[in-house]
Design an enzyme around this catalytic site. Structure first.
Site, PDB file in Angstrom:
ATOM      1  N   GLY A 135       0.768  -1.246   0.000  1.00  0.00           N
ATOM      2  CA  GLY A 135       0.000   0.000   0.000  1.00  0.00           C
ATOM      3  C   GLY A 135       0.796   1.291   0.000  1.00  0.00           C
ATOM      4  O   GLY A 135       0.331   2.302  -0.523  1.00  0.00           O
ATOM      5  N   GLU A 149       4.046   4.049   6.297  1.00  0.00           N
ATOM      6  CA  GLU A 149       2.832   3.248   6.188  1.00  0.00           C
ATOM      7  C   GLU A 149       1.743   4.050   5.490  1.00  0.00           C
ATOM      8  O   GLU A 149       1.689   5.273   5.617  1.00  0.00           O
ATOM      9  CB  GLU A 149       2.400   2.817   7.609  1.00  0.00           C
ATOM     10  CG  GLU A 149       1.160   1.977   7.694  1.00  0.00           C
ATOM     11  CD  GLU A 149       1.276   0.603   7.037  1.00  0.00           C
ATOM     12  OE1 GLU A 149       1.565   0.541   5.828  1.00  0.00           O
ATOM     13  OE2 GLU A 149       1.044  -0.398   7.724  1.00  0.00           O
ATOM     14  N   ASP A 180      -5.078   1.151  10.879  1.00  0.00           N
ATOM     15  CA  ASP A 180      -6.487   0.860  11.171  1.00  0.00           C
ATOM     16  C   ASP A 180      -6.605   0.569  12.668  1.00  0.00           C
ATOM     17  O   ASP A 180      -6.935   1.445  13.454  1.00  0.00           O
ATOM     18  CB  ASP A 180      -6.927  -0.314  10.301  1.00  0.00           C
ATOM     19  CG  ASP A 180      -8.390  -0.621  10.421  1.00  0.00           C
ATOM     20  OD1 ASP A 180      -9.048  -0.026  11.302  1.00  0.00           O
ATOM     21  OD2 ASP A 180      -8.904  -1.450   9.656  1.00  0.00           O
ATOM     22  N   LYS A 199      -6.766   5.864  11.240  1.00  0.00           N
ATOM     23  CA  LYS A 199      -8.198   5.735  11.534  1.00  0.00           C
ATOM     24  C   LYS A 199      -8.443   5.916  13.021  1.00  0.00           C
ATOM     25  O   LYS A 199      -7.533   5.744  13.840  1.00  0.00           O
ATOM     26  CB  LYS A 199      -8.696   4.351  11.088  1.00  0.00           C
ATOM     27  CG  LYS A 199      -8.806   4.213   9.581  1.00  0.00           C
ATOM     28  CD  LYS A 199      -9.665   3.014   9.235  1.00  0.00           C
ATOM     29  CE  LYS A 199      -9.460   2.617   7.788  1.00  0.00           C
ATOM     30  NZ  LYS A 199     -10.245   1.444   7.416  1.00  0.00           N
ATOM     31  N   PHE A 232     -13.786   2.853   5.161  1.00  0.00           N
ATOM     32  CA  PHE A 232     -12.877   2.181   4.241  1.00  0.00           C
ATOM     33  C   PHE A 232     -12.492   3.097   3.093  1.00  0.00           C
ATOM     34  O   PHE A 232     -13.348   3.693   2.446  1.00  0.00           O
ATOM     35  CB  PHE A 232     -13.489   0.878   3.706  1.00  0.00           C
ATOM     36  CG  PHE A 232     -12.464   0.036   3.012  1.00  0.00           C
ATOM     37  CD1 PHE A 232     -11.605  -0.763   3.753  1.00  0.00           C
ATOM     38  CD2 PHE A 232     -12.311   0.103   1.642  1.00  0.00           C
ATOM     39  CE1 PHE A 232     -10.611  -1.500   3.123  1.00  0.00           C
ATOM     40  CE2 PHE A 232     -11.327  -0.629   1.004  1.00  0.00           C
ATOM     41  CZ  PHE A 232     -10.470  -1.434   1.750  1.00  0.00           C
ATOM     42  N   VAL A 233     -11.189   3.217   2.849  1.00  0.00           N
ATOM     43  CA  VAL A 233     -10.712   4.101   1.791  1.00  0.00           C
ATOM     44  C   VAL A 233      -9.861   3.345   0.782  1.00  0.00           C
ATOM     45  O   VAL A 233      -9.294   2.297   1.085  1.00  0.00           O
ATOM     46  CB  VAL A 233      -9.909   5.295   2.366  1.00  0.00           C
ATOM     47  CG1 VAL A 233     -10.802   6.211   3.178  1.00  0.00           C
ATOM     48  CG2 VAL A 233      -8.732   4.814   3.211  1.00  0.00           C
ATOM     49  N   ARG A 247      -5.332   1.061  -6.511  1.00  0.00           N
ATOM     50  CA  ARG A 247      -4.011   1.570  -6.113  1.00  0.00           C
ATOM     51  C   ARG A 247      -3.507   2.658  -7.061  1.00  0.00           C
ATOM     52  O   ARG A 247      -2.727   3.524  -6.680  1.00  0.00           O
ATOM     53  CB  ARG A 247      -2.985   0.434  -6.087  1.00  0.00           C
ATOM     54  CG  ARG A 247      -3.249  -0.635  -5.027  1.00  0.00           C
ATOM     55  CD  ARG A 247      -2.001  -1.492  -4.843  1.00  0.00           C
ATOM     56  NE  ARG A 247      -2.272  -2.755  -4.174  1.00  0.00           N
ATOM     57  CZ  ARG A 247      -2.345  -2.918  -2.856  1.00  0.00           C
ATOM     58  NH1 ARG A 247      -2.197  -1.877  -2.074  1.00  0.00           N
ATOM     59  NH2 ARG A 247      -2.572  -4.100  -2.328  1.00  0.00           N
TER      60      ARG A 247
HETATM   61  P1  IMP Z   1      -4.021  -2.560  11.163  1.00  0.00           P
HETATM   62  O1  IMP Z   1      -3.081  -3.624  11.628  1.00  0.00           O
HETATM   63  O2  IMP Z   1      -5.423  -2.831  11.633  1.00  0.00           O
HETATM   64  O3  IMP Z   1      -3.565  -1.180  11.554  1.00  0.00           O
HETATM   65  O4  IMP Z   1      -4.107  -2.692   9.579  1.00  0.00           O
HETATM   66  C1  IMP Z   1      -3.379  -1.899   8.706  1.00  0.00           C
HETATM   67  C2  IMP Z   1      -3.391  -2.459   7.290  1.00  0.00           C
HETATM   68  O5  IMP Z   1      -4.721  -2.848   6.896  1.00  0.00           O
HETATM   69  C3  IMP Z   1      -2.961  -1.398   6.293  1.00  0.00           C
HETATM   70  O6  IMP Z   1      -1.571  -1.430   6.072  1.00  0.00           O
HETATM   71  C4  IMP Z   1      -3.754  -1.749   5.052  1.00  0.00           C
HETATM   72  O7  IMP Z   1      -3.062  -2.718   4.287  1.00  0.00           O
HETATM   73  C5  IMP Z   1      -5.017  -2.399   5.572  1.00  0.00           C
HETATM   74  N1  IMP Z   1      -6.138  -1.417   5.642  1.00  0.00           N
HETATM   75  C6  IMP Z   1      -6.740  -0.981   6.763  1.00  0.00           C
HETATM   76  N2  IMP Z   1      -7.722  -0.103   6.499  1.00  0.00           N
HETATM   77  C7  IMP Z   1      -7.750   0.028   5.142  1.00  0.00           C
HETATM   78  C8  IMP Z   1      -8.564   0.827   4.230  1.00  0.00           C
HETATM   79  O8  IMP Z   1      -9.459   1.601   4.615  1.00  0.00           O
HETATM   80  N3  IMP Z   1      -8.275   0.691   2.908  1.00  0.00           N
HETATM   81  C9  IMP Z   1      -7.310  -0.139   2.436  1.00  0.00           C
HETATM   82  N4  IMP Z   1      -6.527  -0.894   3.242  1.00  0.00           N
HETATM   83  C10 IMP Z   1      -6.745  -0.810   4.585  1.00  0.00           C
END
Ligand code: IMP
Length: 174
Positions: free
Chosen positions: A45, A99, A103, A131, A152-153, A165
């Site tokens: 990402g 990053e 999330d 987030k 969600f984005v 992407r």
């Molecule tokens: P975390 O461990 O919950 O913080 O997840 C982070 C990862 O989840 C990011 O690096 C993204 O790959 C994916 N992710 C989380 N939210 C989104 C979103 O809204 N759009 C796209 N990918 C997301």
């Protein structure tokens, strides 16, 4: 605008993203003056964000893309993932993790833990988007582009089911 099977709407236009990245780069530049940071963008990402950010940094620095050993789609699985692709020695290095989005913050907290165990001098995070849920996590990024709600984005490197992407702007699910 449709991505795969869902409708998305414009959320953050490209101009706003680039303005924010200039501010982030200026802060990093100031904080790391005299240092030689090693940027670690996390694939997939962050490839677009990293490319734009790094080109605005005028410090002697290195860049090494890393990836999680397993990928669990767009929903945080909470499973421990280790990093692959680390070629440089991280000992005594000032690391800046790049990053795209935090999330729950779980992924990054594991990464920070892993990097600290490798004898790094410092580990900081720059995330384009944070987030709501991530704000409650113990591990916090030093640099944050945009704070958003739990929505969600996609776009600007971020995907939905692998799509989006390539879009220059950031969209959110309707
Ligand atoms: P975390 O461990 O919950 O913080 O997840 C982070 C990862 O989840 C990011 O690096 C993204 O790959 C994916 N992710 C989380 N939210 C989104 C979103 O809204 N759009 C796209 N990918 C997301």
């Amino acid at each position: 605008m449709k991505l795969h099977d869902l409708e998305f709407e414009l959320f953050i236009p490209a101009a706003g993203i680039h303005e924010k990245i200039q501010q982030l780069a200026a802060q990093i530049q100031q904080d790391y003056n005299g240092k030689t940071p090693l940027f670690l963008p996390i694939l997939n990402g962050s490839f677009v964000f990293a490319a734009d950010l790094i080109r605005l940094i005028q410090l002697p620095c290195r860049v090494s893309f890393v990836k999680h050993s397993s990928y669990h789609g767009t929903i945080s699985s909470g499973k421990l993932k280790t990093l692959i692709g680390l070629s440089e020695s991280l000992f005594n290095q000032d690391i800046i993790i790049v990053e795209d989005i935090m999330d729950t913050g779980l992924t990054l907290s594991k990464v920070v833990e892993e990097l600290r165990s490798l004898g790094t001098r410092s580990v900081e995070i720059v995330t384009l988007i944070r987030k709501e849920a991530a704000r409650k996590h113990a591990v916090q990024p030093r640099y944050v582009g945009f704070d958003i709600q739990d929505e969600f984005v996609a776009g600007y490197g971020l995907d939905y089911e692998g799509f989006g992407r390539n879009l220059p702007d950031i969209y959110r699910k309707r």
